[in-house]
Design an enzyme around this catalytic site. Structure first.
Site, PDB file in Angstrom:
ATOM      1  N   CYS A  36     -11.619 -64.601  30.129  1.00  0.00           N
ATOM      2  CA  CYS A  36     -10.751 -64.490  28.958  1.00  0.00           C
ATOM      3  C   CYS A  36     -11.506 -64.055  27.721  1.00  0.00           C
ATOM      4  O   CYS A  36     -12.731 -64.134  27.660  1.00  0.00           O
ATOM      5  CB  CYS A  36     -10.134 -65.852  28.645  1.00  0.00           C
ATOM      6  SG  CYS A  36      -8.863 -66.347  29.784  1.00  0.00           S
ATOM      7  N   ASP A  71     -28.932 -34.922  -0.655  1.00  0.00           N
ATOM      8  CA  ASP A  71     -27.554 -34.524  -0.921  1.00  0.00           C
ATOM      9  C   ASP A  71     -27.230 -34.691  -2.414  1.00  0.00           C
ATOM     10  O   ASP A  71     -27.377 -35.778  -2.974  1.00  0.00           O
ATOM     11  CB  ASP A  71     -26.623 -35.397  -0.075  1.00  0.00           C
ATOM     12  CG  ASP A  71     -25.164 -34.992  -0.225  1.00  0.00           C
ATOM     13  OD1 ASP A  71     -24.725 -34.140   0.543  1.00  0.00           O
ATOM     14  OD2 ASP A  71     -24.482 -35.535  -1.115  1.00  0.00           O
TER      15      ASP A  71
HETATM   16 ZN   LIG Z   1      -6.928 -65.328  28.862  1.00  0.00          ZN
END
Ligand SMILES: [Zn+2]
Length: 500
Positions: A35, A446
């Site tokens: 997860c 620059d």
């Molecule tokens: Zn999960």
């Protein structure tokens, strides 16, 4: 490989701390699922949790992606982890499909990176906790899963788009992981009745904050007619890849912390490469909080960062295109450079088939290096020296397809670019910054940067050496500091100068 700091990681999981999203993945022993730390499911017991530095490491350890929090939608920060240049380059190549298909070999990848195969494996284990092959495999699974959930593409096309060698292998992989065929993962709710011909839409999550207004303004000021259009805060552009042409439409969904891209393209196999380019152009994978915090340590930059939190360093869509823009922009205003680029596109760009055109302002792809190298006359009204520089650039790009990729140190990259006729220090630094994505590149000569730095420091003028010294403490993210300085000066676009 398991991450240390278990307690910190577990607390992040308990509080569903979004700041850890993309940085850690948690494998849950009791369910076999991995997860994101923000998963809405009930927090598992600590003894069941194993923490990983990458999705690939979790998948390597035998966990399958969660169907609720969908690890494939976590912000992709892999290229930020660790400091290994080799790993970042390898990830970019893997993202473009370097380890997909039957002919793909890890030896070849190692060779392209200029390291030994064993060293490459070791670096991957150290930084990601997984082998290059596992990383590629996980990427295919996660990309396919995203296509299943977010689009209406047929499964056979998804198999090809995600880089599976065959539909059979795609089915097998999903059957093994989820104990069901891929089609069973498609939720009915995702059946938005959108017409398939409208292209496919994908959402790319970033870590907030994201200064969308600045990046869209930056792109608008430089948009090349027929190739790019910015309208209603959408960025449209033509795309040419692998012999096909189409368009993309990129927009922002701040409430979901997504950059949304709609792709209309005839060849689904090009999808991963197109998505990788969008990520790069919109600097989606930056660990922006860390960068902003670092730059804010300098009282000189702190007010600028406070004014534009989440300011990104835009990448070039294509290395060759960016380099051509840089040469076209030498000594003339941004507006004049756009006009020249438009002329060149009309003369040498390949038309995009109508069926794939997302906006009436788009018609042609940016010319290829092959075309510009082989054509007798470029047909552009500009000084001979710069025409010769364009030719030299095109020839060099044809000779070395990796010209605009990271290889070696920044200094080596700069030297390699400067070896091209007409490419000086400024142009090389600028190409390194935007195209090669060297986030520590810094074009200290620059004029726009110098003027803006003088303005911010309330001094009459500042030399490039003084600016360089000042920039030492901004490493390794001087590109972001440069972007803040450019953004601080609203008059920059009207000026003559190399700010392409
Ligand atoms: Zn999960």
């Amino acid at each position: 490989m398991e991450l240390r700091d278990r307690e910190v990681n577990y607390r992040a999981l308990q509080s569903r701390d979004a700041r850890f999203d993309g940085l850690i993945f948690v494998g849950v022993k009791s369910t076999g699922v991995y997860c994101r730390p923000i998963c809405p499911a009930r927090t598992p017991k600590s003894k069941n949790c194993t923490f990983f530095a990458s999705a690939a490491a979790a998948q390597d350890a035998g966990f399958r992606p969660c169907l609720r929090c969908r690890p494939e939608t976590a912000p992709d920060l892999a290229s930020w982890r660790g400091t290994s240049n080799t790993v970042s380059r390898a990830l970019a190549l893997i993202g473009e499909g370097a380890l997909d298909g039957d002919g793909a070999k890890i030896e070849k990848l190692a060779e392209r990176l200029g390291v030994g195969e064993r060293q490459l494996r070791r670096l991957f284990l150290q930084h990601l906790g997984a082998s290059p092959v596992s990383v590629a495999q996980t990427r295919r699974v996660l990309f396919a899963k995203q296509l299943i959930h977010e689009t209406r593409m047929p499964m056979t096309e998804i198999a090809l788009a995600a880089g599976f060698g065959s539909v059979r292998r795609f089915n097998e992989t999903f059957q093994n992981l989820f104990q069901r065929p891929p089609s069973a993962l498609r939720r009915r709710t995702s059946a938005s009745s959108a017409n398939v011909n409208d292209g496919i839409t994908l959402r790319l999550r970033y870590r907030p904050p994201y200064d969308w207004r600045s990046i869209i303004g930056f792109l608008q000021a430089r948009a090349i007619p027929e190739v790019e259009v910015v309208e209603n805060e959408h960025y449209f552009r033509t795309v040419a890849m692998d012999g096909s042409a189409g368009t993309i439409d990129v927009s922002h969904q701040p409430e979901r912390q997504n950059i949304c891209v709609r792709i209309r393209f005839p060849n689904v196999r090009s999808l991963p490469a197109i998505v990788a380019r969008v990520r790069r152009q919109f600097d989606i994978s930056a660990d922006i909080e860390t960068i902003d915090a670092h730059l804010s340590n300098d009282p000189f930059l702190a007010p600028l960062v406070a004014k534009r939190p989440g300011l990104r360093a835009p990448g070039g869509w294509d290395g060759f295109e960016l380099a051509v823009r840089a040469v076209l922009g030498q000594q003339i205003s941004v507006t004049a450079a756009r006009r020249l680029a438009e002329q060149m596109v009309v003369l040498h760009g390949k038309p995009v088939p109508n069926a794939y055109v997302a906006h009436s302002g788009l018609s042609r792809a940016f010319p290829t290096a092959e075309r510009l190298a082989s054509v007798k006359s470029l047909g552009l009204g500009m000084p001979g020296a710069r025409l010769a520089a364009l030719k030299a650039l095109a020839t060099a790009a044809v000779a070395d397809p990796s010209l605009f990729r990271q290889a070696g140190t920044i200094q080596e990259t700069i030297e390699r670019l400067k070896a091209i006729r007409g490419v000086g220090e400024w142009t090389a630094q600028y190409i390194a910054l935007r195209a090669v994505r060297e986030m520590d590149a810094f074009p200290s000569t620059d004029v726009g940067l110098l003027r803006s730095a003088a303005m911010v420091g309330r001094s009459a003028a500042i030399t490039s050496q003084v600016l360089l010294n000042r920039a030492e403490s901004w490493r390794p993210w001087r590109a972001y500091a440069a972007q803040h300085l450019w953004a601080a000066d609203p008059t920059l676009l009207q000026e003559k100068g190399p700010n392409v």
